[in-house]
Design a protein around this motif. Sequence first.
Motif, PDB file in Angstrom:
ATOM      1  N   PHE A   6     -35.904 -28.039  -0.205  1.00  0.00           N
ATOM      2  CA  PHE A   6     -35.385 -28.129  -1.568  1.00  0.00           C
ATOM      3  C   PHE A   6     -36.330 -27.495  -2.583  1.00  0.00           C
ATOM      4  O   PHE A   6     -35.879 -26.829  -3.517  1.00  0.00           O
ATOM      5  N   LEU A   9     -35.891 -23.825  -2.241  1.00  0.00           N
ATOM      6  CA  LEU A   9     -34.579 -23.402  -2.741  1.00  0.00           C
ATOM      7  C   LEU A   9     -34.590 -23.268  -4.256  1.00  0.00           C
ATOM      8  O   LEU A   9     -34.055 -22.302  -4.800  1.00  0.00           O
ATOM      9  N   LYS A  10     -35.215 -24.213  -4.934  1.00  0.00           N
ATOM     10  CA  LYS A  10     -35.269 -24.157  -6.403  1.00  0.00           C
ATOM     11  C   LYS A  10     -36.006 -22.909  -6.887  1.00  0.00           C
ATOM     12  O   LYS A  10     -35.637 -22.322  -7.902  1.00  0.00           O
ATOM     13  N   GLU A  22     -30.398 -22.673   2.206  1.00  0.00           N
ATOM     14  CA  GLU A  22     -29.186 -23.504   2.181  1.00  0.00           C
ATOM     15  C   GLU A  22     -28.771 -23.873   3.605  1.00  0.00           C
ATOM     16  O   GLU A  22     -28.450 -25.029   3.882  1.00  0.00           O
ATOM     17  N   TRP A 134     -29.563 -29.522  -7.893  1.00  0.00           N
ATOM     18  CA  TRP A 134     -30.195 -29.480  -6.577  1.00  0.00           C
ATOM     19  C   TRP A 134     -30.068 -28.129  -5.891  1.00  0.00           C
ATOM     20  O   TRP A 134     -30.833 -27.804  -5.004  1.00  0.00           O
ATOM     21  N   ASN A 135     -29.061 -27.339  -6.301  1.00  0.00           N
ATOM     22  CA  ASN A 135     -28.926 -25.994  -5.766  1.00  0.00           C
ATOM     23  C   ASN A 135     -28.429 -25.073  -6.875  1.00  0.00           C
ATOM     24  O   ASN A 135     -27.216 -24.924  -7.067  1.00  0.00           O
ATOM     25  N   HIS A 137     -28.141 -22.076  -7.002  1.00  0.00           N
ATOM     26  CA  HIS A 137     -27.665 -20.785  -6.500  1.00  0.00           C
ATOM     27  C   HIS A 137     -26.205 -20.799  -6.066  1.00  0.00           C
ATOM     28  O   HIS A 137     -25.738 -19.807  -5.510  1.00  0.00           O
TER      29      HIS A 137
END
Length: 170
Positions: A6, A9-10, A22, A134-135, A137
């Motif tokens: 996570f 990902l951020k 992901e 949280w995502n 994208h």
Amino acid sequence: MLDTLFEKLKAATDPFAVQALEQGIWEQWTMVPDPAQRQLMMRGIAEMQQQELQNAVTTFTKLIGIAPELSEAWNKRATVHWLLGNFPASIADICETVKREPRHFGAYSGLGMIRAQMGEHARAAAAFELAKKWNPHIAGLDAEIERQKAEAGGETSDDPLGCGQQTAGR
């Protein structure tokens, strides 16, 4: 492992890295160490893919009965309930999903779609904002948030879940 995924990902900017991160998160969510439980998870997923939706509900219900801590078992059953048009059951399972995994952007995104279909646009926007938290994208999410906000006519919601808990967070 999930915490690291996570965080990466951020911060990710490369589309290939985003996709890999992901995928890694989804793999962690669906990874079930116990062989019997893993077999149920895989069977339920296969039933979903084959449109055997009632069988999938039964399979995921059995898995949840054995391993209620598995957030992805709840999320998968929520998805099946959504596919069956059973929004209240889907929302209830989403609530259980995010109790166990408050970063579950897939559950929040699904909740946003349900709330939008129900005409609850302020709640839909809030759910999509949680998915984005949280995502960041998810393709098309910013436009969908703006669309839902416009439909809500300035109304806002602090409780997109509607299950007696405030928005989940860590």
